[in-house]
Enzyme design. Sequence first.
Site, PDB file in Angstrom:
ATOM      1  N   TYR A 156       0.844  -1.217   0.000  1.00 46.46           N
ATOM      2  CA  TYR A 156       0.000   0.000   0.000  1.00 46.46           C
ATOM      3  C   TYR A 156       0.878   1.266   0.000  1.00 46.46           C
ATOM      4  O   TYR A 156       0.459   2.306  -0.504  1.00 46.46           O
ATOM      5  CB  TYR A 156      -0.976  -0.024   1.182  1.00 46.46           C
ATOM      6  CG  TYR A 156      -2.178   0.889   0.996  1.00 46.46           C
ATOM      7  CD1 TYR A 156      -3.031   0.736  -0.101  1.00 46.46           C
ATOM      8  CD2 TYR A 156      -2.462   1.899   1.913  1.00 46.46           C
ATOM      9  CE1 TYR A 156      -4.123   1.565  -0.276  1.00 46.46           C
ATOM     10  CE2 TYR A 156      -3.560   2.731   1.740  1.00 46.46           C
ATOM     11  CZ  TYR A 156      -4.381   2.559   0.645  1.00 46.46           C
ATOM     12  OH  TYR A 156      -5.463   3.392   0.476  1.00 46.46           O
ATOM     13  N   LYS A 163      -3.231   8.282   3.136  1.00 44.73           N
ATOM     14  CA  LYS A 163      -4.451   8.040   3.932  1.00 44.73           C
ATOM     15  C   LYS A 163      -4.262   8.477   5.384  1.00 44.73           C
ATOM     16  O   LYS A 163      -5.221   8.943   6.026  1.00 44.73           O
ATOM     17  CB  LYS A 163      -4.867   6.568   3.866  1.00 44.73           C
ATOM     18  CG  LYS A 163      -5.392   6.112   2.503  1.00 44.73           C
ATOM     19  CD  LYS A 163      -6.637   6.850   2.046  1.00 44.73           C
ATOM     20  CE  LYS A 163      -7.307   6.156   0.865  1.00 44.73           C
ATOM     21  NZ  LYS A 163      -8.399   6.962   0.290  1.00 44.73           N
TER      22      LYS A 163
END
Length: 256
Positions: A156, A163
């Site tokens: 990720y 995020k």
Amino acid sequence: MGNLLKGKRGVVFGVANNRSIAWGIAQAAQREGAELAFTYLNEALEKRVRPLAESVGSELVLPCDVQNDSDIEAVFAKLKDAWGGIDFVVHSVAYANADDLKGRFHETSREGFALAMDVSAYSLVAVTNKAVPVMNKGGSIVTLTYLGAAQVVPHYRVMGVAKAALEACVRELAVDLGPDSIRVNAISAGPIKTLAASGISDFRDLLGAFEVRSPLRKLVTIEDVGDTAIYLLSDLARAVTGEVHYVDGGFNITTA
Ligand code: NAD
Ligand code: 0WE
């Protein structure tokens, strides 16, 4: 049919196709009586978004690249013209270079880092800034985040950093806008096979592991996320702001 969003009007950023999380939220919102507008990134996606918008009775379908301030401004100018005021915003947008979702994190380029941050985190600030002058009291803003913000999820990478920034932006915005009775929250969804998940290496393995290890032992759907969004967008959540709501079958509470 329900009435949790009856009389409310909102705009949805981030429908790409009928698998998009934003589409799950839009369908649930129309079921609950909301009137909707949609934005799309480019002409290729406009062809997908228009028919979907029409199917939920929406004629307000506007172009918006969230990297472009004048696009964002034009969206809220048109919504003000059409409606006078708006009650909610759904922000369901993220992007990083595919190259930055593999390899090693320290190899992330300055440009790749800035791009992921701009599209996936700053855009919530930019959208909120243009939305607020048009928003009615009791307004609600919802964005989408992922567990990779809070802990390292393999591959990720720069999106986890973006995020984390997005979730911090949610808290900052919630504090600023609370006095105006505007709430800002995030939904942290479990992995869902959408366009943004296609081409991610080992995504099938990730889904498989999630299915067997999440406490509820099932994949999360866009309908699951849609129903939580209805709560956050509605007056049911009138005392809830600055929160990250996990819709992940309890996956985040367990360890590997
Ligand atoms: P999706 O591909 O359907 O949606 C992503 C959207 O972002 C697309 O509509 C795309 O057009 C839009 N977008 C990208 N760059 C943009 C730009 N510059 N301007 C405007 N729009 C732009 O995929 P999705 O999975 O529905 O993703 C929606 C949100 O949900 C994202 O924030 C994503 O990080 C988040 N999320 C996804 C998952 C998952 O597993 N799919 C899990 C948790 C959170
Ligand atoms: O936020 C996301 C995906 C975001 C995303 C996806 C892509 C793929 C195509 C951002 N940018 C791009 N750029 C592309 O070129 N998710 C939460 C879904 C996702 O992505 C992962 C995941 C999960 C879950 C990547 C690695 C590991 C897990």
